[in-house]
Design a protein around this motif. Structure first.
Motif, PDB file in Angstrom:
ATOM      1  N   GLN A 130      26.349   8.867  72.906  1.00  0.00           N
ATOM      2  CA  GLN A 130      25.568   9.898  72.725  1.00  0.00           C
ATOM      3  C   GLN A 130      23.856   9.741  72.859  1.00  0.00           C
ATOM      4  N   PHE A 131      23.547   8.642  72.362  1.00  0.00           N
ATOM      5  CA  PHE A 131      22.170   8.407  72.550  1.00  0.00           C
ATOM      6  C   PHE A 131      21.718   8.548  74.135  1.00  0.00           C
ATOM      7  N   ASP A 132      20.707   9.325  74.143  1.00  0.00           N
ATOM      8  CA  ASP A 132      20.437   9.803  75.749  1.00  0.00           C
ATOM      9  C   ASP A 132      19.404   8.848  76.424  1.00  0.00           C
ATOM     10  N   PRO A 133      19.973   8.048  77.568  1.00  0.00           N
ATOM     11  CA  PRO A 133      19.088   7.122  78.037  1.00  0.00           C
ATOM     12  C   PRO A 133      17.787   7.902  79.097  1.00  0.00           C
ATOM     13  N   ARG A 134      18.451   9.250  79.050  1.00  0.00           N
ATOM     14  CA  ARG A 134      17.554   9.997  80.283  1.00  0.00           C
ATOM     15  C   ARG A 134      16.254  10.372  79.859  1.00  0.00           C
ATOM     16  N   LEU A 135      15.975  10.291  78.236  1.00  0.00           N
ATOM     17  CA  LEU A 135      14.849  10.935  77.622  1.00  0.00           C
ATOM     18  C   LEU A 135      13.631  10.378  78.316  1.00  0.00           C
ATOM     19  N   ASP A 136      12.777  11.604  78.581  1.00  0.00           N
ATOM     20  CA  ASP A 136      11.695  11.300  79.378  1.00  0.00           C
ATOM     21  C   ASP A 136      10.559  12.391  79.009  1.00  0.00           C
ATOM     22  N   TRP A 137       9.271  12.252  79.622  1.00  0.00           N
ATOM     23  CA  TRP A 137       8.373  13.253  78.978  1.00  0.00           C
ATOM     24  C   TRP A 137       8.719  14.644  79.344  1.00  0.00           C
ATOM     25  N   LYS A 145       5.379  21.897  63.921  1.00  0.00           N
ATOM     26  CA  LYS A 145       4.402  20.564  64.005  1.00  0.00           C
ATOM     27  C   LYS A 145       5.267  19.552  64.831  1.00  0.00           C
ATOM     28  N   LEU A 146       4.986  18.831  65.567  1.00  0.00           N
ATOM     29  CA  LEU A 146       5.840  17.660  66.326  1.00  0.00           C
ATOM     30  C   LEU A 146       5.118  16.284  66.224  1.00  0.00           C
ATOM     31  N   ILE A 147       5.973  15.391  65.927  1.00  0.00           N
ATOM     32  CA  ILE A 147       5.359  13.961  65.535  1.00  0.00           C
ATOM     33  C   ILE A 147       6.268  13.079  66.449  1.00  0.00           C
ATOM     34  N   LEU A 148       5.759  12.226  67.201  1.00  0.00           N
ATOM     35  CA  LEU A 148       6.463  11.281  68.313  1.00  0.00           C
ATOM     36  C   LEU A 148       6.394   9.950  67.483  1.00  0.00           C
ATOM     37  N   LYS A 149       7.691   9.512  67.271  1.00  0.00           N
ATOM     38  CA  LYS A 149       7.518   8.336  66.723  1.00  0.00           C
ATOM     39  C   LYS A 149       8.195   7.107  67.785  1.00  0.00           C
ATOM     40  N   GLY A 150       7.535   5.874  67.734  1.00  0.00           N
ATOM     41  CA  GLY A 150       8.085   4.796  68.672  1.00  0.00           C
ATOM     42  C   GLY A 150       6.772   4.766  69.475  1.00  0.00           C
ATOM     43  N   ILE A 151       5.656   5.022  69.460  1.00  0.00           N
ATOM     44  CA  ILE A 151       4.759   4.692  70.344  1.00  0.00           C
ATOM     45  C   ILE A 151       4.070   3.406  70.070  1.00  0.00           C
ATOM     46  N   LEU A 152       4.202   2.428  71.136  1.00  0.00           N
ATOM     47  CA  LEU A 152       3.485   0.961  70.949  1.00  0.00           C
ATOM     48  C   LEU A 152       2.567   0.826  72.197  1.00  0.00           C
ATOM     49  N   ASP A 153       2.228   1.585  72.839  1.00  0.00           N
ATOM     50  CA  ASP A 153       1.303   1.419  74.101  1.00  0.00           C
ATOM     51  C   ASP A 153       0.269   2.508  74.330  1.00  0.00           C
ATOM     52  N   ALA A 154      -0.912   1.875  74.654  1.00  0.00           N
ATOM     53  CA  ALA A 154      -1.764   3.074  74.628  1.00  0.00           C
ATOM     54  C   ALA A 154      -1.788   3.987  75.907  1.00  0.00           C
ATOM     55  N   GLU A 155      -0.931   3.739  76.846  1.00  0.00           N
ATOM     56  CA  GLU A 155      -0.650   4.636  77.911  1.00  0.00           C
ATOM     57  C   GLU A 155       0.265   5.723  77.397  1.00  0.00           C
ATOM     58  N   ASP A 156       1.419   5.193  76.749  1.00  0.00           N
ATOM     59  CA  ASP A 156       2.132   6.301  76.070  1.00  0.00           C
ATOM     60  C   ASP A 156       1.460   7.221  75.034  1.00  0.00           C
ATOM     61  N   ALA A 157       0.539   6.671  74.268  1.00  0.00           N
ATOM     62  CA  ALA A 157      -0.102   7.314  73.318  1.00  0.00           C
ATOM     63  C   ALA A 157      -1.125   8.491  74.116  1.00  0.00           C
ATOM     64  N   SER A 203       3.395  -3.342  64.760  1.00  0.00           N
ATOM     65  CA  SER A 203       2.787  -2.129  64.809  1.00  0.00           C
ATOM     66  C   SER A 203       1.162  -2.171  64.425  1.00  0.00           C
ATOM     67  N   ILE A 204       0.911  -3.044  63.483  1.00  0.00           N
ATOM     68  CA  ILE A 204      -0.500  -3.107  62.942  1.00  0.00           C
ATOM     69  C   ILE A 204      -1.458  -3.631  64.041  1.00  0.00           C
ATOM     70  N   ARG A 205      -0.889  -4.769  64.819  1.00  0.00           N
ATOM     71  CA  ARG A 205      -1.723  -5.324  65.841  1.00  0.00           C
ATOM     72  C   ARG A 205      -1.885  -4.313  66.927  1.00  0.00           C
ATOM     73  N   VAL A 206      -1.110  -3.434  67.123  1.00  0.00           N
ATOM     74  CA  VAL A 206      -1.432  -2.490  68.533  1.00  0.00           C
ATOM     75  C   VAL A 206      -2.133  -1.375  68.036  1.00  0.00           C
ATOM     76  N   LEU A 207      -2.134  -1.152  66.724  1.00  0.00           N
ATOM     77  CA  LEU A 207      -2.906  -0.045  66.124  1.00  0.00           C
ATOM     78  C   LEU A 207      -4.433   0.365  66.830  1.00  0.00           C
ATOM     79  N   PRO A 208      -5.223  -0.777  66.802  1.00  0.00           N
ATOM     80  CA  PRO A 208      -6.528  -0.502  67.191  1.00  0.00           C
ATOM     81  C   PRO A 208      -6.535  -0.227  68.778  1.00  0.00           C
ATOM     82  N   GLU A 209      -5.854  -0.599  69.457  1.00  0.00           N
ATOM     83  CA  GLU A 209      -5.624  -0.197  70.994  1.00  0.00           C
ATOM     84  C   GLU A 209      -5.381   1.098  71.214  1.00  0.00           C
ATOM     85  N   ILE A 210      -4.354   1.627  70.314  1.00  0.00           N
ATOM     86  CA  ILE A 210      -4.065   3.053  70.392  1.00  0.00           C
ATOM     87  C   ILE A 210      -5.029   3.980  69.956  1.00  0.00           C
ATOM     88  N   LEU A 211      -5.606   3.707  68.861  1.00  0.00           N
ATOM     89  CA  LEU A 211      -6.778   4.508  68.183  1.00  0.00           C
ATOM     90  C   LEU A 211      -7.827   4.700  69.345  1.00  0.00           C
TER      91      LEU A 211
END
Length: 389
Positions: A228-235, A248-260, A287-295
């Protein structure tokens, strides 16, 4: 009763008390577990700047996350099978979070259902959504979260395919545990856990069983979830879910500045910088290492939260000082829950709160909202990885 002064104390009790398969489910990552380890160890690369002769009277850790008042900028993360760590686990954790004044996030893959938790609490909680192929189930569970007055939807983006976790496969992880000889031998040493589980009727995935078409028991559930986990999930799908939810919507699993930036363009209320606790892409950065780039990428266009690796109040302080508006604890509260039930979750929150408060004071700050990078000492080794052009 042992003296509990740190999260590690709760972890030791938790390990003794909970069956091995559920301990391993919590305390493991995918493949080599490199990312799982570095989520925590990378916090050690950040030092704190001590300040003295500052008036520390009247300190406060009160803040807000997506407009909701919180006693400290910490939420309980969604954790699957929490009700297997302790009987009625999601209910007990939600009650502890409510009493402490922090958000609780219920997982789609919870043992206690949305309705179970709503009936046992008095304030809205958050609901975490996995996107399934079954559109009828997807629409139904979103409506159930609305009916339960959930105040935010946390949409997980990084589990379109399941990362391999060796221990779960070797343990034959299931809820409830399969009655194999290996499992029964281990369960026979966990009498406290077993007696509590016998006193509850909540021992399967109650958000799914009876709600998904064709899923009426544990055997049919396992077949259903495997597909059931849907591999077609896109933007585009994210945008559809945002419209369907309407809150209110929160997106979980962001690890890249472009996705942010894509999340910000979509108008989401917050993102969670997260690698799923090191349980998905092994070899990804912490997560803590990529946080500055995403901010840097999204600025103040939306709130940026963080999970994965938080084990102490100092970890909370470092993430907030770096610019996160809130953090999530998963394993830390599970240790407490498995060790001592609701009291253990409260104790985990108390431990983290005290360390955050004291460390904040010793860094020269009275208000958690004033924390900034001036209290951090970050060496060049922290930023040694850079994306290739």
């Amino acid at each position: 009763m042992p003296v509990i002064t740190e999260i590690e104390d709760l972890k030791r009790i938790y390990r003794r008390r909970v069956p091995k398969m559920f301990y391993d489910y919590c305390e493991s990552g995918s493949w080599t577990e490199q990312t799982f380890r570095e989520n925590s160890s990378d916090f050690d690369l950040i030092r704190l700047r001590q300040r003295v002769a500052v008036n520390m009277d009247g300190r406060t850790t009160a803040s807000q996350m997506i407009g909701q008042d919180v006693s400290m900028p910490v939420a309980l993360a969604p954790v699957g099978m929490t009700g297997m760590q302790h009987a009625d686990g999601e209910i007990l954790a939600a009650q502890a979070a409510e009493a402490f004044g922090v958000p609780f996030t219920l997982s789609t893959m919870s043992i206690c259902s949305i309705e179970d938790v709503a009936a046992a609490t008095t304030k809205p909680f958050w609901f975490q959504l996995y996107v399934m192929r079954d559109q009828e189930f997807l629409e139904g569970i979103i409506q159930r979260a609305k009916d339960a007055k959930c105040s935010a939807l946390v949409l997980t983006l990084d589990l379109q395919v399941l990362g391999q976790r060796h221990k779960d496969l070797k343990n034959g992880l299931s809820a409830p545990p399969k009655p194999t000889l290996k499992n029964m031998l281990n369960l026979s040493t966990k009498w406290g856990w077993g007696m509590e589980m016998l006193r509850t009727d909540k021992r399967e995935f109650r958000n799914i069983v009876g709600h998904a078409k064709g899923v009426g028991d544990v055997s049919s559930l396992m077949d259903w979830t495997a597909q059931q986990f849907d591999p077609r999930l896109d933007w585009d799908k994210v945008a559809q879910i945002k419209e369907m939810w309407g809150g209110k919507l929160i997106l979980k699993g962001i690890l890249d500045a472009e996705d942010a930036r894509r999340a910000a363009d979509l108008g989401c209320d917050a993102i969670i910088v997260s690698n799923h606790g090191g349980r998905q892409l092994d070899g990804a950065l912490s997560s803590i290492r990529v946080l500055p780039e995403i901010l840097e990428a999204v600025g103040d266009r939306m709130e940026v939260h963080l999970d994965s690796g938080i084990r102490s109040g100092q970890d909370v302080l470092k993430a907030i000082a770096m610019g996160a508006r809130g953090v999530y604890i998963g394993r830390a509260f599970i240790y407490g829950l498995g060790a001592m039930g609701r009291e253990g979750v409260t104790k985990a929150l108390e431990v983290i709160h005290k360390e955050l408060d004291v460390s904040m004071a010793l860094c020269g700050y009275r208000d958690v909202k004033d924390l900034d990078r001036k209290c951090l000492l970050i060496g060049p080794e922290f930023a040694r990885y850079q994306q290739m052009a």
